[in-house]
Design a protein around this motif. Structure first.
Motif, PDB file in Angstrom:
ATOM      1  N   ASN A 147       0.854  -1.191   0.291  1.00  0.00           N
ATOM      2  CA  ASN A 147       0.029   0.283  -0.226  1.00  0.00           C
ATOM      3  C   ASN A 147       0.777   0.991   0.035  1.00  0.00           C
ATOM      4  O   ASN A 147       1.014   1.992  -0.458  1.00  0.00           O
TER       5      ASN A 147
ATOM      6  N   ASP B  20      -8.885   1.287   3.572  1.00  0.00           N
ATOM      7  CA  ASP B  20     -10.558   1.203   4.328  1.00  0.00           C
ATOM      8  C   ASP B  20     -10.092   1.987   5.320  1.00  0.00           C
ATOM      9  O   ASP B  20      -9.129   2.716   5.167  1.00  0.00           O
TER      10      ASP B  20
ATOM     11  N   ASN C 238      -6.131  -0.135   5.481  1.00  0.00           N
ATOM     12  CA  ASN C 238      -5.466  -1.438   5.118  1.00  0.00           C
ATOM     13  C   ASN C 238      -5.975  -2.088   3.544  1.00  0.00           C
ATOM     14  O   ASN C 238      -7.275  -0.858   3.690  1.00  0.00           O
TER      15      ASN C 238
ATOM     16  N   ASN D 215      -8.329  -3.555   1.042  1.00  0.00           N
ATOM     17  CA  ASN D 215      -9.722  -4.231   1.250  1.00  0.00           C
ATOM     18  C   ASN D 215     -10.026  -5.724   0.079  1.00  0.00           C
ATOM     19  O   ASN D 215     -10.052  -5.554  -1.667  1.00  0.00           O
TER      20      ASN D 215
ATOM     21  N   LEU E  95     -11.753  -6.811  -2.387  1.00  0.00           N
ATOM     22  CA  LEU E  95     -11.812  -6.016  -3.722  1.00  0.00           C
ATOM     23  C   LEU E  95     -10.643  -6.706  -4.422  1.00  0.00           C
ATOM     24  O   LEU E  95     -10.470  -6.292  -6.008  1.00  0.00           O
TER      25      LEU E  95
ATOM     26  N   ASN F 151      -5.628 -11.867   8.017  1.00  0.00           N
ATOM     27  CA  ASN F 151      -6.431 -10.728   7.323  1.00  0.00           C
ATOM     28  C   ASN F 151      -7.154 -12.563   6.444  1.00  0.00           C
ATOM     29  O   ASN F 151      -8.274 -11.382   5.945  1.00  0.00           O
TER      30      ASN F 151
ATOM     31  N   ASN G 208     -10.997 -13.321   6.114  1.00  0.00           N
ATOM     32  CA  ASN G 208     -12.531 -12.757   4.727  1.00  0.00           C
ATOM     33  C   ASN G 208     -12.799 -13.610   3.668  1.00  0.00           C
ATOM     34  O   ASN G 208     -13.144 -13.900   2.928  1.00  0.00           O
TER      35      ASN G 208
END
Length: 184
Positions: free
Chosen positions: A45, A92, A96, A98, A101, A125, A129
């Motif tokens: 990121n 988000d 972090n 998503n 997505l 994570n 999810n």
């Protein structure tokens, strides 16, 4: 075994933290299977990946995709010259990605068999999810230090927490262990 596993996947995914810490190649280095190396997908990121990393140095030979959020024009220009596909993704509220997505975007790119090689944070994570079908553990016969053992215990606890995985295989690899957990 890991190189053979890579050769059976469309892409291998990891985080920039793993790249910074371990500097992996994420390729298949078995004679006769080198051309089956998967594309490499990096979640970064803040574009923290070093330009001196093996991933960047070998990006001309292996398709490399970086999901990012921070706009660093100089680094983006350099990465584009290295033939790296850059995909901007929003963050988000907790800063972090998503992951759902990202996986949808990866599917649109044509990938369906994703091997994740990363640390506890990304894997946890992904579990949260519901984006993992199998968990592969390689357990060394050598002593693991307290920090590594603690991370492994936390991750195993997160797998068993909701009772969604069951042990599928356990193999002895010349003294090292290989365990496979499968989504129930």
């Amino acid at each position: 075994r890991v190189h053979l596993m890579r050769s059976n996947h469309d892409c291998v995914m990891t985080s920039s933290r793993t790249i910074v810490k371990d500097n992996p190649c994420l390729t298949c280095r078995i004679d006769g299977l080198k051309d089956r190396s998967p594309s490499r997908i990096i979640l970064d990121n803040r574009l923290r990946i070093q330009i001196s990393s093996k991933i960047i140095k070998e990006s001309v030979n292996y398709r490399t995709i970086i999901f990012y959020n921070k706009n660093n024009k100089k680094k983006i220009k350099y990465l584009n010259k290295k033939k790296i596909k850059l995909v901007y993704m929003p963050l988000d509220k907790k800063n972090n990605f998503n992951l759902i997505l990202i996986f949808k975007k990866i599917k649109i790119m044509g990938y369906s068999r994703i091997l994740v090689e990363s640390g506890r944070e990304l894997n946890t994570n992904l579990l949260a999810n519901n984006l993992i079908n199998y968990v592969y553990f390689f357990v060394s016969k050598n002593k693991i230090y307290n920090n590594g053992l603690l991370n492994m215990r936390k991750f195993i606890h997160s797998i068993n927490k909701n009772n969604t995985f069951k042990k599928d295989q356990e193999i002895n690899l010349f003294g090292d262990g290989f365990k496979v957990y499968k989504l129930k």
